[in-house]
Write a protein that holds these residues in place. Structure first.
Motif, mmCIF file in Angstrom:
data_model
loop_
_atom_site.group_PDB
_atom_site.id
_atom_site.type_symbol
_atom_site.label_atom_id
_atom_site.label_comp_id
_atom_site.label_asym_id
_atom_site.label_seq_id
_atom_site.Cartn_x
_atom_site.Cartn_y
_atom_site.Cartn_z
ATOM 1 N N LEU A 86 0.867 -1.195 0.000
ATOM 2 C CA LEU A 86 0.000 0.000 0.000
ATOM 3 C C LEU A 86 0.894 1.232 0.000
ATOM 4 O O LEU A 86 1.760 1.364 0.869
ATOM 5 C CB LEU A 86 -0.902 0.012 1.232
ATOM 6 C CG LEU A 86 -2.041 -0.984 1.316
ATOM 7 C CD1 LEU A 86 -2.741 -1.136 0.011
ATOM 8 C CD2 LEU A 86 -1.597 -2.327 1.864
ATOM 9 N N PRO A 88 1.059 5.669 -1.647
ATOM 10 C CA PRO A 88 0.471 6.716 -2.482
ATOM 11 C C PRO A 88 0.948 6.621 -3.940
ATOM 12 O O PRO A 88 0.334 7.165 -4.843
ATOM 13 C CB PRO A 88 0.965 8.018 -1.848
ATOM 14 C CG PRO A 88 1.457 7.648 -0.502
ATOM 15 C CD PRO A 88 1.904 6.229 -0.578
ATOM 16 N N GLY A 117 8.351 6.544 4.050
ATOM 17 C CA GLY A 117 8.277 5.532 3.003
ATOM 18 C C GLY A 117 9.046 4.304 3.413
ATOM 19 O O GLY A 117 9.571 4.226 4.518
ATOM 20 N N SER A 131 -2.701 2.153 -4.406
ATOM 21 C CA SER A 131 -3.064 3.357 -3.644
ATOM 22 C C SER A 131 -4.581 3.421 -3.521
ATOM 23 O O SER A 131 -5.289 3.117 -4.478
ATOM 24 C CB SER A 131 -2.575 4.608 -4.387
ATOM 25 O OG SER A 131 -3.278 5.741 -3.889
ATOM 26 N N ILE A 132 -5.075 3.831 -2.359
ATOM 27 C CA ILE A 132 -6.539 3.956 -2.240
ATOM 28 C C ILE A 132 -6.983 5.364 -2.585
ATOM 29 O O ILE A 132 -8.168 5.671 -2.570
ATOM 30 C CB ILE A 132 -7.066 3.574 -0.839
ATOM 31 C CG1 ILE A 132 -6.496 4.473 0.254
ATOM 32 C CG2 ILE A 132 -6.851 2.101 -0.554
ATOM 33 C CD1 ILE A 132 -7.236 4.357 1.567
ATOM 34 N N TYR A 135 -3.899 10.962 -1.702
ATOM 35 C CA TYR A 135 -3.616 11.688 -0.472
ATOM 36 C C TYR A 135 -2.618 10.827 0.302
ATOM 37 O O TYR A 135 -2.485 9.632 0.058
ATOM 38 C CB TYR A 135 -4.887 11.891 0.364
ATOM 39 C CG TYR A 135 -5.839 10.739 0.302
ATOM 40 C CD1 TYR A 135 -6.973 10.784 -0.511
ATOM 41 C CD2 TYR A 135 -5.586 9.553 0.996
ATOM 42 C CE1 TYR A 135 -7.823 9.708 -0.603
ATOM 43 C CE2 TYR A 135 -6.433 8.467 0.908
ATOM 44 C CZ TYR A 135 -7.556 8.546 0.111
ATOM 45 O OH TYR A 135 -8.409 7.463 0.004
ATOM 46 N N LEU A 137 -1.464 9.136 3.755
ATOM 47 C CA LEU A 137 -1.895 8.727 5.103
ATOM 48 C C LEU A 137 -0.646 8.554 5.960
ATOM 49 O O LEU A 137 0.465 8.463 5.432
ATOM 50 C CB LEU A 137 -2.658 7.406 5.014
ATOM 51 C CG LEU A 137 -3.853 7.414 4.070
ATOM 52 C CD1 LEU A 137 -4.359 6.009 3.825
ATOM 53 C CD2 LEU A 137 -4.952 8.287 4.634
ATOM 54 N N GLY A 139 -0.018 5.956 7.513
ATOM 55 C CA GLY A 139 0.409 4.560 7.440
ATOM 56 C C GLY A 139 -0.459 3.796 6.463
ATOM 57 O O GLY A 139 -1.577 4.198 6.178
ATOM 58 N N GLY A 140 0.032 2.709 5.990
ATOM 59 C CA GLY A 140 -0.705 1.884 5.027
ATOM 60 C C GLY A 140 -1.843 1.088 5.652
ATOM 61 O O GLY A 140 -2.653 0.498 4.943
HETATM 62 O O1 LIG Z 1 -0.346 6.979 2.378
HETATM 63 C C1 LIG Z 1 -0.607 5.859 2.058
HETATM 64 O O2 LIG Z 1 -0.008 4.808 2.675
HETATM 65 C C2 LIG Z 1 0.787 5.192 3.784
HETATM 66 C C3 LIG Z 1 2.231 5.058 3.469
HETATM 67 C C4 LIG Z 1 2.683 3.939 2.781
HETATM 68 C C5 LIG Z 1 4.035 3.844 2.498
HETATM 69 C C6 LIG Z 1 4.891 4.840 2.920
HETATM 70 C C7 LIG Z 1 4.409 5.943 3.590
HETATM 71 C C8 LIG Z 1 3.069 6.050 3.875
HETATM 72 C C9 LIG Z 1 -1.585 5.538 1.012
HETATM 73 C C10 LIG Z 1 -2.348 6.445 0.311
HETATM 74 N N1 LIG Z 1 -3.100 5.770 -0.541
HETATM 75 N N2 LIG Z 1 -2.834 4.458 -0.390
HETATM 76 C C11 LIG Z 1 -1.909 4.297 0.558
#
Ligand SMILES: O=C(OCc1ccccc1)c1cn[nH]c1
Length: 238
Positions: A86, A88, A117, A131-132, A135, A137, A139-140
């Motif tokens: 998961l 962005p 990341g 990615s959902i 934006y 978040l 965390g995943g």
């Molecule tokens: O922000 C997201 O995941 C959090 C995440 C994942 C990997 C590293 C940092 C942050 C996300 C947004 N849409 N789908 C997932």
């Protein structure tokens, strides 16, 4: 269907899945969710999962080693599974992708990143990056829950054998129609007459019109492949 979730916050996943339709599907044995704490796959006494980024920059990056160790631990049973990261930067998750995951995968591993990341080399061990939404978040885990929830709802028998109208409408490419229930009149706000008429044909047409109107207003991008019948109804609305 089995979901295995890799995260440093197992409680986020465990708490959510106990409730609602997911809880029922778990109790029925339709779905199994196993959560793994990445810290259990570290080798130092502080259970470190992140470090400073090479090349500098703000924030911390999650190290590859815990992800690698956890993935190798799961793969030891040699059962097929789809590994999904998961992030962005991933491919956009849609109802159609939920349907595809439900149809194709007996087991999915949902890999949850945090911080700035995760080490890019983790991607060498995953099948898809998803990615959902556009934006970021913290965390995943929330994204993993969105995928679990939307995929489980599609498993036959998960919703007590009646897929809701919402899934139907999204699969057909529209937004949902408006819903009403008792009371018929709430402080002067009345339920549309047509819904009290008992004329199912008229109700179905009204609902289709409303769904198209909502879609035209909020998500015109979804209106690309309309049937001639739906195009006719849409034209009447314009
Ligand atoms: O922000 C997201 O995941 C959090 C995440 C994942 C990997 C590293 C940092 C942050 C996300 C947004 N849409 N789908 C997932």
């Amino acid at each position: 269907m089995k979901f295995e979730v890799l995260t440093i916050f197992p409680e986020i996943i465990e708490c959510y899945i106990k409730h609602g339709v997911l809880g029922k599907a778990l109790n029925k044995g339709i779905v199994e969710v196993k959560v793994y704490n990445l810290r259990d796959f570290t080798s130092d006494k502080h259970k470190k999962v992140d470090d400073y980024p090479y090349g500098g920059g703000a924030g911390m990056v999650m190290q590859i080693e815990p992800f690698y160790n956890a993935i190798m631990h799961l793969k030891a049973d040699e059962k097929p599974r789809k590994l999904v990261l998961l992030s962005p930067q991933g491919r956009k998750f849609t109802q159609k992708l939920a349907q595809k995951f439900m149809e194709e995968s007996k087991a999915m591993v949902l890999i949850c990143g945090r911080y700035e990341g995760i080490d890019e080399r983790v991607k060498a061990f995953v099948d898809e990056e998803v990615s959902i939404g556009d934006y970021v978040l913290s965390g995943g885990e929330l994204a993993a829950l969105v995928i679990i929830d939307s995929v489980v709802r599609l498993i036959p028998g998960a919703l007590g054998d009646e897929l809701s109208a919402v899934e139907d409408s999204f699969m057909k490419g529209f937004l949902d129609y408006p819903h009403y229930t008792r009371p018929e009149d709430f402080k002067g706000m009345k339920v549309p007459e047509v819904l009290l008429s008992g004329d199912h044909k008229k109700i179905a047409l009204w609902r289709k019109r409303q769904a198209l109107k909502n879609t035209l207003k909020n998500r015109p991008d979804l209106l690309k492949n309309l049937s001639p019948e739906d195009m006719r109804i849409l034209k009447e609305l314009c």
